[in-house]
Design a protein around this motif. Structure first.
Motif, PDB file in Angstrom:
ATOM      1  N   GLY A   9      15.684   9.651 -21.509  1.00 25.49           N
ATOM      2  CA  GLY A   9      16.886   8.843 -21.636  1.00 25.49           C
ATOM      3  C   GLY A   9      16.706   7.465 -22.219  1.00 25.49           C
ATOM      4  O   GLY A   9      17.673   6.819 -22.592  1.00 25.49           O
ATOM      5  N   GLY A  10      15.490   6.951 -22.328  1.00 31.57           N
ATOM      6  CA  GLY A  10      15.275   5.630 -22.895  1.00 31.57           C
ATOM      7  C   GLY A  10      14.609   5.722 -24.252  1.00 31.57           C
ATOM      8  O   GLY A  10      13.874   6.657 -24.534  1.00 31.57           O
ATOM      9  N   ALA A  11      14.862   4.728 -25.098  1.00 27.82           N
ATOM     10  CA  ALA A  11      14.261   4.695 -26.421  1.00 27.82           C
ATOM     11  C   ALA A  11      12.828   4.195 -26.331  1.00 27.82           C
ATOM     12  O   ALA A  11      12.518   3.278 -25.574  1.00 27.82           O
ATOM     13  N   SER A  12      11.953   4.802 -27.123  1.00 32.72           N
ATOM     14  CA  SER A  12      10.556   4.397 -27.194  1.00 32.72           C
ATOM     15  C   SER A  12      10.077   4.568 -28.633  1.00 32.72           C
ATOM     16  O   SER A  12      10.221   5.639 -29.207  1.00 32.72           O
ATOM     17  N   LEU A  13       9.534   3.504 -29.205  1.00 36.41           N
ATOM     18  CA  LEU A  13       8.992   3.567 -30.559  1.00 36.41           C
ATOM     19  C   LEU A  13       7.553   4.055 -30.505  1.00 36.41           C
ATOM     20  O   LEU A  13       6.796   3.681 -29.606  1.00 36.41           O
ATOM     21  N   ALA A  14       7.172   4.879 -31.469  1.00 39.46           N
ATOM     22  CA  ALA A  14       5.824   5.428 -31.526  1.00 39.46           C
ATOM     23  C   ALA A  14       4.898   4.429 -32.193  1.00 39.46           C
ATOM     24  O   ALA A  14       4.802   4.350 -33.409  1.00 39.46           O
ATOM     25  N   GLY A  15       4.223   3.649 -31.372  1.00 33.45           N
ATOM     26  CA  GLY A  15       3.264   2.672 -31.867  1.00 33.45           C
ATOM     27  C   GLY A  15       1.856   3.095 -31.543  1.00 33.45           C
ATOM     28  O   GLY A  15       1.614   4.207 -31.073  1.00 33.45           O
ATOM     29  N   THR A  16       0.923   2.192 -31.800  1.00 30.89           N
ATOM     30  CA  THR A  16      -0.464   2.389 -31.409  1.00 30.89           C
ATOM     31  C   THR A  16      -0.960   1.102 -30.762  1.00 30.89           C
ATOM     32  O   THR A  16      -0.410   0.024 -30.987  1.00 30.89           O
ATOM     33  N   ARG A  17      -2.005   1.242 -29.945  1.00 34.87           N
ATOM     34  CA  ARG A  17      -2.610   0.088 -29.273  1.00 34.87           C
ATOM     35  C   ARG A  17      -4.127   0.216 -29.365  1.00 34.87           C
ATOM     36  O   ARG A  17      -4.680   1.305 -29.166  1.00 34.87           O
ATOM     37  N   CYS A  18      -4.785  -0.898 -29.653  1.00 37.80           N
ATOM     38  CA  CYS A  18      -6.239  -0.905 -29.724  1.00 37.80           C
ATOM     39  C   CYS A  18      -6.809  -0.667 -28.331  1.00 37.80           C
ATOM     40  O   CYS A  18      -6.376  -1.294 -27.356  1.00 37.80           O
ATOM     41  N   ILE A  19      -7.771   0.211 -28.249  1.00 35.14           N
ATOM     42  CA  ILE A  19      -8.400   0.536 -26.971  1.00 35.14           C
ATOM     43  C   ILE A  19      -9.199  -0.656 -26.444  1.00 35.14           C
ATOM     44  O   ILE A  19      -9.280  -0.868 -25.244  1.00 35.14           O
ATOM     45  N   SER A  20      -9.733  -1.462 -27.336  1.00 35.26           N
ATOM     46  CA  SER A  20     -10.579  -2.580 -26.933  1.00 35.26           C
ATOM     47  C   SER A  20      -9.790  -3.877 -26.709  1.00 35.26           C
ATOM     48  O   SER A  20      -9.749  -4.400 -25.608  1.00 35.26           O
ATOM     49  N   CYS A  21      -9.135  -4.385 -27.744  1.00 36.24           N
ATOM     50  CA  CYS A  21      -8.477  -5.697 -27.639  1.00 36.24           C
ATOM     51  C   CYS A  21      -7.023  -5.611 -27.171  1.00 36.24           C
ATOM     52  O   CYS A  21      -6.390  -6.626 -26.933  1.00 36.24           O
ATOM     53  N   ARG A  22      -6.476  -4.407 -27.096  1.00 35.49           N
ATOM     54  CA  ARG A  22      -5.116  -4.131 -26.590  1.00 35.49           C
ATOM     55  C   ARG A  22      -4.007  -4.604 -27.537  1.00 35.49           C
ATOM     56  O   ARG A  22      -2.853  -4.675 -27.156  1.00 35.49           O
ATOM     57  N   THR A  23      -4.315  -4.916 -28.798  1.00 33.52           N
ATOM     58  CA  THR A  23      -3.291  -5.291 -29.773  1.00 33.52           C
ATOM     59  C   THR A  23      -2.395  -4.089 -30.037  1.00 33.52           C
ATOM     60  O   THR A  23      -2.875  -2.972 -30.220  1.00 33.52           O
ATOM     61  N   VAL A  24      -1.074  -4.323 -30.052  1.00 33.78           N
ATOM     62  CA  VAL A  24      -0.086  -3.263 -30.270  1.00 33.78           C
ATOM     63  C   VAL A  24       0.414  -3.335 -31.710  1.00 33.78           C
ATOM     64  O   VAL A  24       0.644  -4.434 -32.238  1.00 33.78           O
ATOM     65  N   TYR A  25       0.622  -2.160 -32.321  1.00 35.98           N
ATOM     66  CA  TYR A  25       1.093  -2.067 -33.705  1.00 35.98           C
ATOM     67  C   TYR A  25       2.306  -1.145 -33.799  1.00 35.98           C
ATOM     68  O   TYR A  25       2.384  -0.129 -33.125  1.00 35.98           O
ATOM     69  N   PHE A  26       3.236  -1.529 -34.666  1.00 33.78           N
ATOM     70  CA  PHE A  26       4.341  -0.654 -35.058  1.00 33.78           C
ATOM     71  C   PHE A  26       4.694  -1.008 -36.493  1.00 33.78           C
ATOM     72  O   PHE A  26       4.890  -2.185 -36.792  1.00 33.78           O
ATOM     73  N   PRO A  27       4.750   0.003 -37.380  1.00 34.94           N
ATOM     74  CA  PRO A  27       4.511   1.420 -37.109  1.00 34.94           C
ATOM     75  C   PRO A  27       3.038   1.674 -36.794  1.00 34.94           C
ATOM     76  O   PRO A  27       2.202   0.778 -36.866  1.00 34.94           O
ATOM     77  N   GLN A  28       2.754   2.932 -36.491  1.00 34.17           N
ATOM     78  CA  GLN A  28       1.409   3.324 -36.097  1.00 34.17           C
ATOM     79  C   GLN A  28       0.386   2.980 -37.183  1.00 34.17           C
ATOM     80  O   GLN A  28       0.703   3.000 -38.374  1.00 34.17           O
TER      81      GLN A  28
END
Length: 141
Positions: A16-35
């Motif tokens: 029921g909620g919107a979620s964008l398909a991004g990616t996140r660095c496993i090490s530094c935790r930086t989030v990216y969109f688009p993937q």
């Protein structure tokens, strides 16, 4: 017939909620969109990323009013002028999207917006949807 995102695999409405398909660095935790396929943070040496759903709310950083029809991929029916905003999401990534459910002359830098979805047209397979940002409920817009 189920809703389909205007850009394949970019958006989920599971639960029921919107979620964008991004990616996140496993090490530094930086989030990216688009993937992305690797972390682009220049101080990070790991580079490995994992899928990450971007959801929730953010703060409007900037916006513009579009008074011309969007490109064919984002064709809307019916068409009317719309706002495009840059929203600083709580996850630390800035995302561009349409601003919906608020009069164009009431949009203000710094307003808090929730990630949502909106149908932009119908096709044979069902509605085509995209992500949008809407004022947080009760924010007085």
């Amino acid at each position: 017939m189920s809703a389909q995102p205007v850009v394949a695999h970019s958006l989920s409405v599971e639960g029921g909620g919107a979620s964008l398909a991004g990616t996140r660095c496993i090490s530094c935790r930086t989030v990216y969109f688009p993937q992305v396929i690797a972390c682009r943070n220049p101080v990070c040496e790991a580079k490995a990323v994992e899928p990450f759903g971007i959801k929730g709310s953010g703060t409007l950083h900037s916006f513009t009013i579009q008074r011309y029809r969007p490109p064919p991929l984002f064709e809307m029916d019916p068409w009317q002028p719309y706002a495009l905003g840059l929203v600083d999401m709580d996850h630390g990534v800035r995302v561009m999207g349409m601003i919906d459910d608020v009069a164009l002359d009431r949009i203000e830098i710094g307003m808090v917006l929730d990630l949502a979805t909106r149908g932009i047209r119908e096709v044979d397979d069902g509605p085509v949807i995209t992500h949008v940002f809407v004022p947080v409920a009760g924010a007085g817009t």
